[in-house]
Design a protein around this motif. Sequence first.
Motif, PDB file in Angstrom:
ATOM      1  N   GLN A 154      -3.139  -6.178 -10.336  1.00  0.00           N
ATOM      2  CA  GLN A 154      -2.378  -6.607 -11.502  1.00  0.00           C
ATOM      3  C   GLN A 154      -1.900  -5.365 -12.238  1.00  0.00           C
ATOM      4  O   GLN A 154      -2.711  -4.544 -12.665  1.00  0.00           O
ATOM      5  CB  GLN A 154      -3.250  -7.470 -12.416  1.00  0.00           C
ATOM      6  N   MET A 155      -0.597  -5.260 -12.381  1.00  0.00           N
ATOM      7  CA  MET A 155      -0.002  -4.074 -12.998  1.00  0.00           C
ATOM      8  C   MET A 155       0.698  -4.477 -14.292  1.00  0.00           C
ATOM      9  O   MET A 155       1.624  -5.303 -14.263  1.00  0.00           O
ATOM     10  CB  MET A 155       0.986  -3.420 -12.044  1.00  0.00           C
ATOM     11  N   ASN A 156       0.256  -3.923 -15.389  1.00  0.00           N
ATOM     12  CA  ASN A 156       0.847  -4.213 -16.693  1.00  0.00           C
ATOM     13  C   ASN A 156       1.441  -2.960 -17.310  1.00  0.00           C
ATOM     14  O   ASN A 156       1.113  -1.839 -16.912  1.00  0.00           O
ATOM     15  CB  ASN A 156      -0.223  -4.786 -17.631  1.00  0.00           C
ATOM     16  N   ASN A 157       2.297  -3.165 -18.284  1.00  0.00           N
ATOM     17  CA  ASN A 157       2.924  -2.041 -18.992  1.00  0.00           C
ATOM     18  C   ASN A 157       3.470  -1.008 -18.006  1.00  0.00           C
ATOM     19  O   ASN A 157       3.176   0.189 -18.100  1.00  0.00           O
ATOM     20  CB  ASN A 157       1.920  -1.394 -19.946  1.00  0.00           C
ATOM     21  N   LEU A 158       4.249  -1.493 -17.084  1.00  0.00           N
ATOM     22  CA  LEU A 158       4.770  -0.614 -16.036  1.00  0.00           C
ATOM     23  C   LEU A 158       5.720   0.425 -16.590  1.00  0.00           C
ATOM     24  O   LEU A 158       6.458   0.176 -17.560  1.00  0.00           O
ATOM     25  CB  LEU A 158       5.459  -1.451 -14.960  1.00  0.00           C
ATOM     26  N   LYS A 159       5.680   1.588 -15.959  1.00  0.00           N
ATOM     27  CA  LYS A 159       6.506   2.721 -16.370  1.00  0.00           C
ATOM     28  C   LYS A 159       7.385   3.151 -15.203  1.00  0.00           C
ATOM     29  O   LYS A 159       7.041   2.897 -14.037  1.00  0.00           O
ATOM     30  CB  LYS A 159       5.609   3.889 -16.769  1.00  0.00           C
ATOM     31  N   PRO A 160       8.487   3.808 -15.458  1.00  0.00           N
ATOM     32  CA  PRO A 160       9.343   4.261 -14.346  1.00  0.00           C
ATOM     33  C   PRO A 160       8.585   5.109 -13.330  1.00  0.00           C
ATOM     34  O   PRO A 160       8.886   5.045 -12.131  1.00  0.00           O
ATOM     35  CB  PRO A 160      10.423   5.070 -15.065  1.00  0.00           C
ATOM     36  N   GLU A 161       7.590   5.850 -13.783  1.00  0.00           N
ATOM     37  CA  GLU A 161       6.824   6.691 -12.851  1.00  0.00           C
ATOM     38  C   GLU A 161       5.893   5.879 -11.956  1.00  0.00           C
ATOM     39  O   GLU A 161       5.264   6.435 -11.050  1.00  0.00           O
ATOM     40  CB  GLU A 161       6.027   7.762 -13.598  1.00  0.00           C
ATOM     41  N   ASP A 162       5.805   4.573 -12.188  1.00  0.00           N
ATOM     42  CA  ASP A 162       5.054   3.703 -11.286  1.00  0.00           C
ATOM     43  C   ASP A 162       5.887   3.281 -10.085  1.00  0.00           C
ATOM     44  O   ASP A 162       5.373   2.620  -9.171  1.00  0.00           O
ATOM     45  CB  ASP A 162       4.565   2.459 -12.021  1.00  0.00           C
ATOM     46  N   THR A 163       7.155   3.637 -10.090  1.00  0.00           N
ATOM     47  CA  THR A 163       8.005   3.322  -8.949  1.00  0.00           C
ATOM     48  C   THR A 163       7.451   3.986  -7.699  1.00  0.00           C
ATOM     49  O   THR A 163       7.264   5.202  -7.651  1.00  0.00           O
ATOM     50  CB  THR A 163       9.443   3.813  -9.211  1.00  0.00           C
ATOM     51  N   ALA A 164       7.174   3.171  -6.688  1.00  0.00           N
ATOM     52  CA  ALA A 164       6.523   3.673  -5.479  1.00  0.00           C
ATOM     53  C   ALA A 164       6.401   2.540  -4.468  1.00  0.00           C
ATOM     54  O   ALA A 164       6.642   1.370  -4.790  1.00  0.00           O
ATOM     55  CB  ALA A 164       5.123   4.220  -5.799  1.00  0.00           C
ATOM     56  N   THR A 165       5.987   2.915  -3.278  1.00  0.00           N
ATOM     57  CA  THR A 165       5.569   1.920  -2.297  1.00  0.00           C
ATOM     58  C   THR A 165       4.052   1.819  -2.389  1.00  0.00           C
ATOM     59  O   THR A 165       3.356   2.841  -2.355  1.00  0.00           O
ATOM     60  CB  THR A 165       5.995   2.317  -0.881  1.00  0.00           C
ATOM     61  N   TYR A 166       3.569   0.600  -2.496  1.00  0.00           N
ATOM     62  CA  TYR A 166       2.147   0.346  -2.697  1.00  0.00           C
ATOM     63  C   TYR A 166       1.528  -0.203  -1.416  1.00  0.00           C
ATOM     64  O   TYR A 166       2.098  -1.074  -0.755  1.00  0.00           O
ATOM     65  CB  TYR A 166       1.947  -0.631  -3.843  1.00  0.00           C
ATOM     66  N   TYR A 167       0.344   0.326  -1.103  1.00  0.00           N
ATOM     67  CA  TYR A 167      -0.383  -0.058   0.104  1.00  0.00           C
ATOM     68  C   TYR A 167      -1.827  -0.400  -0.249  1.00  0.00           C
ATOM     69  O   TYR A 167      -2.374   0.109  -1.226  1.00  0.00           O
ATOM     70  CB  TYR A 167      -0.442   1.108   1.099  1.00  0.00           C
ATOM     71  N   CYS A 168      -2.423  -1.225   0.571  1.00  0.00           N
ATOM     72  CA  CYS A 168      -3.866  -1.426   0.471  1.00  0.00           C
ATOM     73  C   CYS A 168      -4.498  -0.999   1.798  1.00  0.00           C
ATOM     74  O   CYS A 168      -3.857  -1.033   2.853  1.00  0.00           O
ATOM     75  CB  CYS A 168      -4.216  -2.865   0.153  1.00  0.00           C
ATOM     76  N   ALA A 169      -5.741  -0.603   1.725  1.00  0.00           N
ATOM     77  CA  ALA A 169      -6.482  -0.169   2.909  1.00  0.00           C
ATOM     78  C   ALA A 169      -7.923   0.080   2.495  1.00  0.00           C
ATOM     79  O   ALA A 169      -8.232   0.161   1.302  1.00  0.00           O
ATOM     80  CB  ALA A 169      -5.871   1.113   3.489  1.00  0.00           C
TER      81      ALA A 169
END
Length: 118
Positions: free
Chosen positions: A83-98
Motif C-alpha cells: 500500500q503506497m500513500n502520499n506518492l511522490k514523483p521520486e517513487d516513479t519506478a518499476t516495482y517487483y516482489c521477491a
Amino acid sequence: HVQLVESGGGSVQAGGSRTLSCVASGITRIYTCWSWYRQRHGEARATIAMYDNDGSTTYADSVKGRFTVSKASSEKSVTSTLQMNNLKPEDTATYYCAPCGKGKDFGYWGRGTQVTVS
C-alpha cells in the motif's frame, strides 16, 4: 522454482495512493521473508520493504511512513500487498516482489509493475 507476478501499477498524481499486489507460486515454502523492490530509471534495483516470517516489517527511509507491506500465505502461494500513500514523483519506478535479499542473479524475477507519479 518460483513464479512471481506483480500487478496494480499505473499513473497517479503526486499525493495520491496506489496498491500493488504480488502473487508468488511454485516452491514458496522455502522462503520465510518477502520483499518489495523497485528500480528507478538508471538505477539498480533496491529493497524498499520487507515482511519477515515473524510478521515484522522493515522499510527503506525513502518510503517509511508512507508505504505498508502485508503478506498472506497459503499452501500453494504467497500474496503480498504494498500500500503506497502520499506518492511522490521520486517513487516513479518499476516495482517487483521477491524473497528477501535477492539480487540480479536471482533467476525468477517477475516482470514488475510500473508506477508513474506526476
